[in-house]
Enzyme design. Structure first.
Site, PDB file in Angstrom:
ATOM      1  N   GLU A 218     -14.907  -3.183  13.545  1.00  0.00           N
ATOM      2  CA  GLU A 218     -16.027  -2.320  13.199  1.00  0.00           C
ATOM      3  C   GLU A 218     -15.508  -1.133  12.415  1.00  0.00           C
ATOM      4  OE1 GLU A 218     -14.985  -1.321  17.470  1.00  0.00           O
ATOM      5  OE2 GLU A 218     -16.226  -3.015  16.870  1.00  0.00           O
TER       6      GLU A 218
ATOM      7  N   TYR B  42     -11.853  -4.433   3.497  1.00  0.00           N
ATOM      8  CA  TYR B  42     -12.143  -5.600   4.325  1.00  0.00           C
ATOM      9  C   TYR B  42     -12.841  -6.691   3.512  1.00  0.00           C
ATOM     10  CZ  TYR B  42     -10.993  -2.189   7.911  1.00  0.00           C
ATOM     11  OH  TYR B  42     -10.345  -1.220   8.644  1.00  0.00           O
TER      12      TYR B  42
HETATM   13  C1  LIG Z   1      -8.981   2.475   4.229  1.00  0.00           C
HETATM   14  C2  LIG Z   1      -7.471   2.623   4.030  1.00  0.00           C
HETATM   15  C3  LIG Z   1      -6.776   2.000   5.233  1.00  0.00           C
HETATM   16  C4  LIG Z   1      -7.058   1.875   2.735  1.00  0.00           C
HETATM   17  O1  LIG Z   1      -5.646   1.913   2.629  1.00  0.00           O
HETATM   18  P1  LIG Z   1      -4.900   1.713   1.227  1.00  0.00           P
HETATM   19  O2  LIG Z   1      -3.497   1.319   1.521  1.00  0.00           O
HETATM   20  O3  LIG Z   1      -5.114   2.895   0.366  1.00  0.00           O
HETATM   21  O4  LIG Z   1      -5.703   0.463   0.616  1.00  0.00           O
HETATM   22  P2  LIG Z   1      -5.136  -0.576  -0.449  1.00  0.00           P
HETATM   23  O5  LIG Z   1      -4.357   0.164  -1.512  1.00  0.00           O
HETATM   24  O6  LIG Z   1      -4.448  -1.683   0.252  1.00  0.00           O
HETATM   25  O7  LIG Z   1      -6.496  -1.080  -1.113  1.00  0.00           O
HETATM   26  C5  LIG Z   1      -6.958  -2.430  -1.000  1.00  0.00           C
HETATM   27  C6  LIG Z   1      -8.395  -2.474  -1.472  1.00  0.00           C
HETATM   28  O8  LIG Z   1      -9.199  -1.642  -0.644  1.00  0.00           O
HETATM   29  C7  LIG Z   1     -10.203  -0.990  -1.447  1.00  0.00           C
HETATM   30  N1  LIG Z   1      -9.977   0.456  -1.454  1.00  0.00           N
HETATM   31  C8  LIG Z   1      -8.942   1.135  -0.883  1.00  0.00           C
HETATM   32  N2  LIG Z   1      -9.125   2.463  -1.043  1.00  0.00           N
HETATM   33  C9  LIG Z   1     -10.255   2.624  -1.759  1.00  0.00           C
HETATM   34  C10 LIG Z   1     -10.961   3.765  -2.235  1.00  0.00           C
HETATM   35  N3  LIG Z   1     -10.507   5.017  -2.011  1.00  0.00           N
HETATM   36  N4  LIG Z   1     -12.124   3.573  -2.889  1.00  0.00           N
HETATM   37  C11 LIG Z   1     -12.596   2.323  -3.110  1.00  0.00           C
HETATM   38  N5  LIG Z   1     -11.968   1.185  -2.697  1.00  0.00           N
HETATM   39  C12 LIG Z   1     -10.824   1.343  -2.014  1.00  0.00           C
HETATM   40  C13 LIG Z   1     -10.078  -1.576  -2.827  1.00  0.00           C
HETATM   41  O9  LIG Z   1     -10.872  -2.743  -2.871  1.00  0.00           O
HETATM   42  C14 LIG Z   1      -8.610  -1.959  -2.867  1.00  0.00           C
HETATM   43  O10 LIG Z   1      -8.337  -2.981  -3.795  1.00  0.00           O
HETATM   44  P3  LIG Z   1      -7.926  -2.591  -5.303  1.00  0.00           P
HETATM   45  O11 LIG Z   1      -6.701  -1.735  -5.187  1.00  0.00           O
HETATM   46  O12 LIG Z   1      -7.686  -3.927  -5.946  1.00  0.00           O
HETATM   47  O13 LIG Z   1      -9.081  -1.817  -5.875  1.00  0.00           O
HETATM   48  C15 LIG Z   1      -7.066   4.115   3.873  1.00  0.00           C
HETATM   49  O14 LIG Z   1      -7.893   4.722   2.912  1.00  0.00           O
HETATM   50  C16 LIG Z   1      -7.129   4.934   5.152  1.00  0.00           C
HETATM   51  O15 LIG Z   1      -6.168   4.976   5.928  1.00  0.00           O
HETATM   52  N6  LIG Z   1      -8.293   5.594   5.406  1.00  0.00           N
HETATM   53  C17 LIG Z   1      -8.439   6.450   6.584  1.00  0.00           C
HETATM   54  C18 LIG Z   1      -8.459   5.648   7.860  1.00  0.00           C
HETATM   55  C19 LIG Z   1      -9.556   4.615   7.864  1.00  0.00           C
HETATM   56  O16 LIG Z   1     -10.669   4.861   7.426  1.00  0.00           O
HETATM   57  N7  LIG Z   1      -9.234   3.420   8.408  1.00  0.00           N
HETATM   58  C20 LIG Z   1     -10.184   2.333   8.556  1.00  0.00           C
HETATM   59  C21 LIG Z   1     -10.896   2.478   9.828  1.00  0.00           C
HETATM   60  S1  LIG Z   1     -11.956   1.099  10.182  1.00  0.00           S
END
Ligand SMILES: CC(C)(COP(=O)(O)OP(=O)(O)OC[C@H]1O[C@@H](n2cnc3c(N)ncnc32)[C@H](O)[C@@H]1OP(=O)(O)O)[C@@H](O)C(=O)NCCC(=O)NCCS
Length: 146
Positions: A106, A118
Site C-alpha cells: 500500500e 510500482y
Molecule cells: C519512491 C522512491 C522509493 C523512488 O526511488 P528512486 O530510486 O528515486 O526510483 P527509481 O530511480 O528507481 O525510479 C524508477 C521509476 O519510478 C518512477 N519515479 C521515481 N521517482 C519519480 C519521481 N520523482 N517522479 C515521477 N516518477 C518517479 C519513474 O517511473 C522511474 O522510472 P524512470 O526513471 O524510467 O522514469 C523514492 O522517491 C523515495 O524513497 N521516496 C520516499 C519514500 C517513499 O515514498 N517510499 C514509498 C513508500 S510506499
C-alpha cells in the site's frame, strides 16, 4: 558502485535512518531489528561502496504464497538513479525463488513517484482504502503484482 545486500546487524541502523528521514511514522530501529531474524521476512538494502552508506531499503513479509512489500525508501541524494527499481526487481526475484506468487503493497494515494515506480514494475492498483494513513490523513492505494 553499489552493492545489494541482506539487511543485517551492520546496516540496520542505516535502514532506521532512511525510515526517519523519509516517513512521518517510520519504523523504529527495534522493529527493524526484529525482521533480521524473522524467518518470514526478507529485507534487502543497497550500500554505496564509496562511503559504506546504506542508501536504499525494501523488505518482504511472506505469508504462504503472498508477500507484503514494506519499507521502500531511497536516500534523497541517491534518487532517480534506478536504485529502487533495481532493489525491488531483486526482491521480487528472491521472493519468487522462495515460492511467493503474489506481491502486494500500500502507498499513499498522493505519492506519485512511488506509484509510478510500482506501475513500472508491473503492479496494478486494485483499490483505494480511504483514510488509511494518519499524520497527515490520506487514503491508501492498494497494489498487486500477480
Ligand atoms: C519512491 C522512491 C522509493 C523512488 O526511488 P528512486 O530510486 O528515486 O526510483 P527509481 O530511480 O528507481 O525510479 C524508477 C521509476 O519510478 C518512477 N519515479 C521515481 N521517482 C519519480 C519521481 N520523482 N517522479 C515521477 N516518477 C518517479 C519513474 O517511473 C522511474 O522510472 P524512470 O526513471 O524510467 O522514469 C523514492 O522517491 C523515495 O524513497 N521516496 C520516499 C519514500 C517513499 O515514498 N517510499 C514509498 C513508500 S510506499
Amino acid at each position: 558502485m553499489y552493492q545489494i545486500k541482506r539487511m543485517d546487524e551492520d546496516n540496520v541502523e542505516g535502514v532506521a535512518l532512511l525510515e526517519k528521514d523519509n516517513f512521518t511514522d517510520g519504523w523504529s530501529l527495534e522493529s527493524l531489528k526484529e525482521e533480521i531474524d524473522n524467518p518470514d521476512a526478507l529485507y534487502l538494502v543497497i550500500e554505496d561502496d564509496e562511503n559504506k552508506k546504506t542508501v536504499a531499503s525494501a523488505g518482504l513479509i511472506v505469508s504462504f504464497d503472498t508477500a507484503d512489500i514494506m519499507n521502500v525508501s531511497v536516500s534523497k541524494d541517491y534518487r532517480r538513479q534506478s536504485l529502487a527499481y533495481k532493489l525491488l526487481t531483486k526482491l521480487i526475484e528472491e521472493g519468487r525463488k522462495i515460492g511467493v506468487r503474489e506481491f502486494t503493497l500500500e502507498v499513499r494515494e498522493g505519492n506519485a513517484p512511488a506509484r509510478a515506480l510500482y506501475e513500472k514494475l508491473g503492479f496494478k492498483c486494485e483499490g483505494i482504502r480511504p483514510d488509511f494513513y494518519s499524520n497527515p490523513k490520506e487514503g491508501a492505494a492498494i497494489y498487486w503484482l500477480r
